[in-house]
Design an enzyme around this catalytic site. Structure first.
Site, PDB file in Angstrom:
ATOM      1  N   LYS A 108       0.860  -1.190   0.000  1.00 49.70           N
ATOM      2  CA  LYS A 108       0.000   0.000   0.000  1.00 49.70           C
ATOM      3  C   LYS A 108       0.887   1.228   0.000  1.00 49.70           C
ATOM      4  O   LYS A 108       2.028   1.181   0.493  1.00 49.70           O
ATOM      5  CB  LYS A 108      -0.877   0.017   1.257  1.00 49.70           C
ATOM      6  CG  LYS A 108      -2.127   0.844   1.110  1.00 49.70           C
ATOM      7  CD  LYS A 108      -3.160   0.108   0.274  1.00 49.70           C
ATOM      8  CE  LYS A 108      -4.479   0.781   0.202  1.00 49.70           C
ATOM      9  NZ  LYS A 108      -5.482  -0.112  -0.400  1.00 49.70           N
ATOM     10  N   ASP A 148      -6.789   4.155  -5.224  1.00 50.68           N
ATOM     11  CA  ASP A 148      -7.424   4.031  -3.910  1.00 50.68           C
ATOM     12  C   ASP A 148      -8.097   5.379  -3.631  1.00 50.68           C
ATOM     13  O   ASP A 148      -8.370   6.141  -4.564  1.00 50.68           O
ATOM     14  CB  ASP A 148      -6.370   3.646  -2.856  1.00 50.68           C
ATOM     15  CG  ASP A 148      -6.989   3.089  -1.582  1.00 50.68           C
ATOM     16  OD1 ASP A 148      -7.365   1.909  -1.570  1.00 50.68           O
ATOM     17  OD2 ASP A 148      -7.111   3.825  -0.589  1.00 50.68           O
TER      18      ASP A 148
HETATM   19  P1  NAD Z   1     -12.915   7.576  -3.810  1.00 45.07           P
HETATM   20  O1  NAD Z   1     -11.891   8.576  -3.493  1.00 45.07           O
HETATM   21  O2  NAD Z   1     -13.286   7.364  -5.233  1.00 45.07           O
HETATM   22  O3  NAD Z   1     -14.270   7.908  -3.010  1.00 45.07           O
HETATM   23  C1  NAD Z   1     -14.310   8.130  -1.636  1.00 45.07           C
HETATM   24  C2  NAD Z   1     -15.694   8.618  -1.259  1.00 45.07           C
HETATM   25  O4  NAD Z   1     -15.754   8.717   0.168  1.00 45.07           O
HETATM   26  C3  NAD Z   1     -16.032  10.003  -1.800  1.00 45.07           C
HETATM   27  O5  NAD Z   1     -17.369  10.019  -2.215  1.00 45.07           O
HETATM   28  C4  NAD Z   1     -15.864  10.908  -0.593  1.00 45.07           C
HETATM   29  O6  NAD Z   1     -16.674  12.061  -0.649  1.00 45.07           O
HETATM   30  C5  NAD Z   1     -16.314   9.972   0.508  1.00 45.07           C
HETATM   31  N1  NAD Z   1     -15.828  10.387   1.823  1.00 45.07           N
HETATM   32  C6  NAD Z   1     -14.629  10.900   2.160  1.00 45.07           C
HETATM   33  N2  NAD Z   1     -14.601  11.212   3.461  1.00 45.07           N
HETATM   34  C7  NAD Z   1     -15.808  10.864   3.960  1.00 45.07           C
HETATM   35  C8  NAD Z   1     -16.391  10.937   5.250  1.00 45.07           C
HETATM   36  N3  NAD Z   1     -15.728  11.445   6.291  1.00 45.07           N
HETATM   37  N4  NAD Z   1     -17.653  10.465   5.396  1.00 45.07           N
HETATM   38  C9  NAD Z   1     -18.343   9.970   4.336  1.00 45.07           C
HETATM   39  N5  NAD Z   1     -17.832   9.892   3.101  1.00 45.07           N
HETATM   40  C10 NAD Z   1     -16.595  10.334   2.918  1.00 45.07           C
HETATM   41  O7  NAD Z   1     -12.413   6.214  -3.131  1.00 45.07           O
HETATM   42  P2  NAD Z   1     -12.841   4.719  -3.512  1.00 45.07           P
HETATM   43  O8  NAD Z   1     -11.875   4.191  -4.513  1.00 45.07           O
HETATM   44  O9  NAD Z   1     -14.303   4.664  -3.800  1.00 45.07           O
HETATM   45  O10 NAD Z   1     -12.513   3.959  -2.146  1.00 45.07           O
HETATM   46  C11 NAD Z   1     -13.454   3.946  -1.086  1.00 45.07           C
HETATM   47  C12 NAD Z   1     -13.028   2.870  -0.084  1.00 45.07           C
HETATM   48  O11 NAD Z   1     -12.997   1.601  -0.729  1.00 45.07           O
HETATM   49  C13 NAD Z   1     -11.646   3.068   0.551  1.00 45.07           C
HETATM   50  O12 NAD Z   1     -11.691   2.572   1.873  1.00 45.07           O
HETATM   51  C14 NAD Z   1     -10.769   2.166  -0.284  1.00 45.07           C
HETATM   52  O13 NAD Z   1      -9.613   1.754   0.415  1.00 45.07           O
HETATM   53  C15 NAD Z   1     -11.724   1.003  -0.528  1.00 45.07           C
HETATM   54  N6  NAD Z   1     -11.392   0.178  -1.701  1.00 45.07           N
HETATM   55  C16 NAD Z   1     -11.320   0.744  -2.934  1.00 45.07           C
HETATM   56  C17 NAD Z   1     -11.016  -0.069  -4.014  1.00 45.07           C
HETATM   57  C18 NAD Z   1     -10.990   0.459  -5.419  1.00 45.07           C
HETATM   58  O14 NAD Z   1     -10.898  -0.344  -6.347  1.00 45.07           O
HETATM   59  N7  NAD Z   1     -11.093   1.767  -5.632  1.00 45.07           N
HETATM   60  C19 NAD Z   1     -10.769  -1.446  -3.819  1.00 45.07           C
HETATM   61  C20 NAD Z   1     -10.866  -1.972  -2.539  1.00 45.07           C
HETATM   62  C21 NAD Z   1     -11.183  -1.149  -1.478  1.00 45.07           C
END
Ligand code: NAD
Length: 435
Positions: A108, A148
């Site tokens: 990571k 991420d």
């Molecule tokens: P992203 O940046 O595209 O979206 C994040 C979202 O969370 C946004 O809508 C943002 O406004 C919201 N957010 C931020 N702070 C917040 C808060 N305090 N309260 C509520 N919402 C809040 O990120 P993503 O890629 O969608 O990732 C989201 C989660 O999923 C993370 O934990 C990431 O580690 C996990 N994840 C992502 C992937 C991937 O393929 N992108 C894979 C596995 C896990």
């Protein structure tokens, strides 16, 4: 008891201990290898900002384990990135790859910055400089980043371009996944994490394991986070006939018991930068969203959202951990006592790394698979891993009845972790300790 102060690596350590209890005692002496990251890189680098000033940014890349293959894991840009969190997330990636039988280790990375206050030019310079600082500690057979929190296809395109400039004359596409399609990205990668969530949730419902929930159709779903994972999850759950009753982003949430119109929500978010204020919806806070009356609650934003403080107020029948580490161990215990099911992150959100693996395979062969093929392979892997987790959970319950961990429940998180750690311990034993 409040567990607000528990750090991500303390959570990982507790969870590893929970699994350790159920590991074959013959593998015991190998577990300390899995406790610590194999390599930790911390860099500080200057960036010239748009106004001519110079700021120094800090970035991390942690390789937790590479027993199964090269490191694999996202890069996040967020003000709260720190070494503790990045290390815990790298460990989570190790378990995820082992559970899904993907030949990658866990890694990571992250840069401490506030992407919302940075221009595209500043983000590009930060990405390029960070990747060049990591040098040959990244590579198609060494450590492979992906998107991420607050990084996306554009960021991955800059990662690729930087590495390619540093290694001219090679096919370098496999150095990073989650790239734009034209640059060797895989069809279906953007939707993969959310698609995997739907696949696993449907599977548990189909197996009759979620009491009082017989199908997704008609179920009421609340989603925290409306980014890559949350927005696509809302669309895909809705396509399965679920009603999306609440959504949120970093600025707050919206609710509508009759179901939120997702086309309007996406368009509103695009123009205003937030969901809050969407017509015909009630404005709620992010805490309200977690406690809303619904069947399926999907945290898809940050870690440590469901803690000992609010686990007693959750009304959902099942929590689907699309985000990494959204539920603390103390909350796990409370949820289990209250009969609320939890589908754990290392299973539920592994669709992203699975299609990243498919992207890597396509890049090494200079091939592009059809979307149907990607989705069908993803579906197959997610369901096989869900079934393996269920089988392990049932086995542990029979084998150890009356002898469970008194402090923590023998839940699906423990079963999934046990499966992953067991596999890694066995492979480590087969490889032997070098030299
Ligand atoms: P992203 O940046 O595209 O979206 C994040 C979202 O969370 C946004 O809508 C943002 O406004 C919201 N957010 C931020 N702070 C917040 C808060 N305090 N309260 C509520 N919402 C809040 O990120 P993503 O890629 O969608 O990732 C989201 C989660 O999923 C993370 O934990 C990431 O580690 C996990 N994840 C992502 C992937 C991937 O393929 N992108 C894979 C596995 C896990």
């Amino acid at each position: 008891m409040s567990d607000d102060d528990i750090t991500p690596s303390q959570i990982s350590a507790v969870n590893l201990q929970r699994a350790q209890r159920y590991i074959d005692s013959g593998q015991d002496n190998l577990l300390p290898i899995l406790k610590y990251p194999r390599r930790v890189i911390s860099v500080n680098f200057p960036i010239e900002m748009d106004d001519g000033s110079v700021e120094v940014f800090r970035g991390y890349r942690v390789l937790h384990n590479r027993t199964l293959g090269p490191g694999k894991g996202g890069i996040r840009f967020h003000p709260e990135v720190d070494l503790d969190e990045v290390s815990a997330l790298a460990m989570l990636m190790t378990w995820k790859c082992a559970l899904l039988e993907i030949p990658f280790g866990g890694a990571k990375g992250g840069v401490v910055c506030d992407p919302k206050s940075l221009s595209q030019g500043e983000l590009r310079r930060i990405t390029r400089r960070f990747i060049s600082e990591l040098g040959d500690d990244l590579g198609p057979y060494t450590d492979i980043p992906s998107p991420d929190l607050y990084t996306d296809e554009q960021t991955m395109a800059w990662v690729y371009d930087t590495y390619d400039v540093m290694h001219q004359g090679n096919n370098n596409r496999a150095v990073v996944t989650g790239k734009p399609l034209l640059l060797g990205g895989s069809p279906g990668r953007r939707e993969a994490t959310a698609r995997g969530c739907v696949s696993v949730t449907e599977y548990f419902i189909h197996r009759g394991l979620i009491p009082a929930l017989s199908e997704l159709r008609g179920s009421r779903v609340a989603i925290q986070g409306f980014g890559n994972v949350g927005e696509v999850a809302a669309q895909l759950f809705s396509e399965c006939g679920a009603i999306i009753v609440a959504l949120s982003d970093s600025q707050g949430g919206i609710a509508d018991g009759e179901g939120i119109d997702l086309t309007e929500a996406s368009a509103f978010k695009k123009t205003t930068g937030t969901l809050v204020g969407l017509a015909h919806t009630e404005t709620i806070t992010n805490s309200d969203l977690l406690e809303i009356d619904c069947d399926v609650l999907i945290p898809a934003a940050l870690g440590r959202q469901i803690t000992a403080d609010n686990a007693g107020s959750i009304k959902a029948k099942v929590i689907v951990e699309a985000a990494n580490g959204p539920v603390t161990p103390a909350a796990d215990r409370i949820l289990a006592e209250r009969g609320i099911w939890l589908l754990p992150d290392i299973l539920v959100n592994a669709g992203g790394v699975t299609v990243s693996y498919f992207e890597w395979l396509q890049n090494l062969d200079n091939e592009t698979w059809q979307l149907d093929e990607v989705n069908s392979r993803l579906h197959q892997r997610m369901r096989a891993s869900a079934e393996a987790t269920i089988a392990r959970w049932q086995y542990l319950q029979c084998d150890l009845s009356g002898n469970e961990d008194a402090e923590y429940p023998l839940d699906l998180r423990t079963a999934a972790l046990t499966l992953a750690v067991d596999r890694l311990a066995q492979i480590t034993a087969q490889r032997g300790i070098w030299p």
